[in-house]
Design a protein around this motif. Structure first.
Motif, short mmCIF file in Angstrom:
data_model
loop_
_atom_site.label_atom_id
_atom_site.label_comp_id
_atom_site.label_asym_id
_atom_site.label_seq_id
_atom_site.Cartn_x
_atom_site.Cartn_y
_atom_site.Cartn_z
N CYS A 86 0.82 -1.22 0.00
CA CYS A 86 0.00 0.00 0.00
C CYS A 86 0.85 1.27 0.00
N LEU A 87 2.08 1.18 0.48
CA LEU A 87 2.95 2.35 0.51
C LEU A 87 3.35 2.81 -0.89
N SER A 88 3.36 1.88 -1.84
CA SER A 88 3.83 2.21 -3.19
C SER A 88 2.77 2.02 -4.27
N HIS A 89 1.56 1.58 -3.88
CA HIS A 89 0.51 1.35 -4.87
C HIS A 89 -0.82 1.91 -4.36
N PRO A 90 -1.53 2.66 -5.20
CA PRO A 90 -2.88 3.10 -4.79
C PRO A 90 -3.85 1.92 -4.82
N VAL A 91 -4.67 1.80 -3.78
CA VAL A 91 -5.63 0.70 -3.68
C VAL A 91 -7.02 1.29 -3.43
N PRO A 92 -8.01 0.97 -4.25
CA PRO A 92 -9.38 1.49 -4.04
C PRO A 92 -9.91 1.12 -2.66
N LEU A 108 -9.38 -2.18 -0.16
CA LEU A 108 -8.74 -2.06 1.14
C LEU A 108 -9.58 -2.72 2.23
N LYS A 109 -10.89 -2.46 2.20
CA LYS A 109 -11.78 -3.05 3.19
C LYS A 109 -11.78 -4.57 3.10
N THR A 110 -11.78 -5.08 1.87
CA THR A 110 -11.78 -6.53 1.67
C THR A 110 -10.52 -7.16 2.23
N LEU A 111 -9.37 -6.62 1.88
CA LEU A 111 -8.12 -7.22 2.33
C LEU A 111 -7.89 -7.02 3.83
N ASN A 112 -8.33 -5.91 4.38
CA ASN A 112 -8.22 -5.73 5.83
C ASN A 112 -9.07 -6.76 6.57
N ALA A 113 -10.25 -7.06 6.01
CA ALA A 113 -11.11 -8.09 6.61
C ALA A 113 -10.43 -9.45 6.52
N LEU A 147 -10.91 -8.78 -7.34
CA LEU A 147 -11.90 -8.34 -6.36
C LEU A 147 -12.92 -7.46 -7.08
N LEU A 148 -14.15 -7.93 -7.16
CA LEU A 148 -15.18 -7.22 -7.90
C LEU A 148 -15.77 -6.08 -7.09
N PRO A 149 -16.36 -5.08 -7.74
CA PRO A 149 -16.95 -3.94 -7.02
C PRO A 149 -17.98 -4.39 -6.00
N THR A 150 -18.10 -3.64 -4.92
CA THR A 150 -19.05 -3.95 -3.85
C THR A 150 -20.46 -4.08 -4.42
N GLY A 151 -21.13 -5.16 -4.05
CA GLY A 151 -22.51 -5.35 -4.48
C GLY A 151 -22.68 -6.02 -5.82
N PHE A 152 -21.58 -6.23 -6.55
CA PHE A 152 -21.70 -6.87 -7.86
C PHE A 152 -21.93 -8.37 -7.68
N CYS A 153 -22.99 -8.87 -8.29
CA CYS A 153 -23.37 -10.28 -8.14
C CYS A 153 -22.70 -11.12 -9.22
#
Length: 448
Positions: free
Chosen positions: A58-64, A68-73, A360-366
Motif C-alpha cells: 500500500c505504501l507504493s501502490h494506490p488501492v481502491p 482495502l476493506k476486503t483485504l483488511n477483513a 476483487l469485484l466492485p461492492t454489491g456486484f453479483c
C-alpha cells in the motif's frame, strides 16, 4: 488490568467463587489464551501472506477503498481482531473461545459451509432424467483493459449477452425456455486477467405457453455452436458500442488510446474478425435414488465445480506452496488443449498481490446469476410446475433456512451444540471482544 481468577478462597466451601486479583497484562492474556481453541491445523496461507506484505504494498501502490476493506477483513480473519465466540457448558464448566471469521465472499478461509449450502440447494433444482450442458463464454484478450476499467457495465453486458443468446436460440431452435445458472470467473489459473462465464443449462425447459416440459432430443447436442458464437458476439459488440456511444466507458492507462476514434474502430474490427471461443460440453443426466443424488454423475460434479468460487476468489490456500517478503510460489494449471498439467510458478509478492487485487469485484456486484425457469422471481413456481408436468413431487432443499450449527450436523454429523465432555447442551454466545470475553469468564462461578 484487573481480572478475576478462578480459584477457591476457602477450602471448606463446597462451591467456590471468583476472587479479584491484580494480574499483569501478560498473565491475563496467558490465562485467556488457555480457553482459545487451537487453530494451528488449518491453512491460512493467503491471510498470513497478506498480513506480512500488504502494508508495504500500500505504501507504493494506490488501492481502491473497497479493496482495502476486503483485504483488511481477510487479514483480520480468525485472528481475534473481529471478536470471539464463546462456547460454554454450564453443566461441567467447559469453556471454549474461538476467533471469528470475516465472512467476506473473497476470503479463501471462510464460506465453506455456505458453499455446501449453495451446492445442496442447486442440486435440489436439477431436473432428474434430462441432460445438462456446461457452456463457457469467453472474450477476446484485446478487451481485457476496457473490461477491467469498466467492470460493472461490461460484466453486466457479458452476463446479459450470454443469457439472451441461450434464451433466444433455445426458443427459436428448441421451442422451449431452459434453466440457466451462470457464474463469473475473472481469472486464469495463474491469476492472470481472463474474464469468462461458466454456464450450466438444462437440456429441457418449458414451452412458451407453459403447458409442456420439452426435453432435448439428444443427450450430446444442445445448440449449433456456430450460431451460439455468432449471436453471442453480435449481442456483446452491439452492447459495447452502445456503452461507447453513450459515453459510459472510461479509458485510462493501457486503454487510453481508445479515446481516439481510429483506434476504437480498429479495436472493433479486430473483435469482429476474431473467432470468439464458446464451448458446449454435454453432461450426463442426473438420476435420483431415494431422494439423493448420485455423487458420481457428471452434472453433479459441474454443480460442485461452480460452487468452488461462490465464496472465494481466484486462488485457494492449498495452492500456496511457500512465501516470504520477496517471493510467492504457487501451483497452477498449464493448459494444452483439453488437458492440463500442474506446474509451479514463483513471482514477487508485489506481483502476487497485484494479481489478486485484480479479481476483487466492485461492492454489491453479483457474480452468480440465474435465468430462464431458474430466474429468482419465478424459480420456485416454475420448478413446481415442471415437476407437476413430469408427474413427480418437487422437494426443495431443506438446508436453505438452517443455522450454521444445523448445517454442521447435516453435512458432517457433528452436533456442536452438545458438550464433548459431558454430553450436555452448551450455550453458544454471540460475537464479543477480548475484554467482553474476559468479563464474562470473570463472572462465571468456579467449579470444584
Amino acid at each position: 488490568m484487573k481480572i478475576l481468577s478462578m480459584r477457591k478462597t476457602s477450602p471448606e466451601n463446597s462451591v467456590g467463587w471468583w476472587t479479584e486479583e491484580d494480574l499483569a497484562e501478560k498473565e491475563t492474556d496467558s490465562m485467556m489464551e488457555s480457553f482459545l481453541s487451537d487453530d494451528t491445523a488449518h491453512n491460512y496461507a493467503i491471510r498470513d501472506l497478506l498480513k506480512l506484505n500488504f502494508s508495504d504494498y500500500c505504501l507504493s501502490h494506490p488501492v481502491p477503498e473497497f479493496k482495502l476493506k476486503t483485504l483488511n477483513a481477510m487479514i483480520s480473519c480468525k485472528t481475534g481482531k473481529l471478536g470471539y465466540t464463546l462456547i460454554h457448558c454450564r453443566q461441567c464448566g467447559k469453556m471454549e473461545m474461538r476467533s471469528c471469521s470475516c465472512g467476506n465472499r473473497n476470503c479463501p478461509s471462510c464460506g465453506y459451509l455456505e458453499e455446501k449450502r449453495w451446492t445442496a440447494m442447486r442440486r435440489a433444482e436439477v431436473i432428474p432424467g434430462i441432460p445438462y450442458f456446461h457452456l463457457v463464454f469467453t472474450l477476446p484478450h484485446t478487451l481485457a483493459d476496457i473490461m477491467y476499467q469498466n467492470q460493472k457495465d461490461t460484466l453486466n453486458l457479458l452476463f446479459s449477452s450470454a443469457k439472451e443468446t441461450i434464451l433466444e436460440l433455445s426458443m427459436k431452435k428448441l421451442k422451449m425456455t431452459p434453466g440457466i445458472l451462470m457464474i463469473l470467473h475473472s481469472f486464469g489459473s495463474d491469476l492472470s486477467l481472463h474474464y469468462h462465464l461458466h454456464v450450466l443449462v438444462s437440456g429441457g425447459g418449458l414451452t412458451k405457453d407453459k403447458t409442456r416440459f420439452k426435453r432435448c432430443l439428444s443427450n450430446q447436442f444442445f445448440l449449433p455452436l456456430k450460431a451460439v458464437k455468432k449471436v453471442y458476439r453480435g449481442k456483446f459488440m452491439a452492447g459495447l458500442k452502445k456503452l461507447h456511444d453513450d459515453e459510459k466507458l472510461q479509458y485510462f492507462h493501457a486503454a487510453q488510446k481508445y479515446r481516439n476514434s481510429y483506434e476504437w474502430k480498429d479495436l472493433l474490427d479486430i473483435c469482429y474478425n476474431t473467432t470468439w471461443n464458446v464451448e458446449i460440453k454435454p453432461l450426463a443426466p442426473v438420476k435420483k435414488s431415494g431422494g439423493e443424488m448420485d455423487e458420481k454423475e457428471t452434472t453433479d460434479n459441474a454443480v460442485s465445480y461452480f460452487a468452488r468460487y461462490t465464496n472465494r476468489t481466484a486462488i485457494s490456500n492449498s495452492r500456496i506452496l511457500s512465501y516470504d517478503k520477496e517471493r510467492v510460489t504457487f501451483r497452477y494449471k498449464d493448459y494444452h488443449g483439453s488437458s492440463y498439467t500442474m506446474k509451479e510458478m514463483t513471482i514477487s509478492t508485489e506481483e502476487f498481490i497485484r494479481r489478486f487485487l485484480m479479481h476483487l469485484l466492485p461492492t454489491g456486484f453479483c457474480r452468480v446469476r440465474s435465468a430462464g425457469f431458474l430466474a429468482g422471481c419465478v424459480r420456485k413456481k416454475s420448478l413446481e410446475l415442471i415437476y407437476t408436468l413430469l408427474n413427480k413431487m418437487y422437494e426443495p432443499s431443506e438446508v436453505k433456512s438452517m443455522s450454521e450449527a444445523e448445517l454442521i450436523l447435516h453435512f458432517f454429523g457433528k452436533d456442536v451444540s452438545i458438550c464433548t465432555d459431558c454430553g450436555s447442551k452448551v450455550e453458544i454466545l454471540p460475537r464479543m471482544s477480548w475484554r467482553s470475553a474476559a468479563q464474562y469468564i470473570r463472572g462465571m462461578p468456579a467449579l470444584e
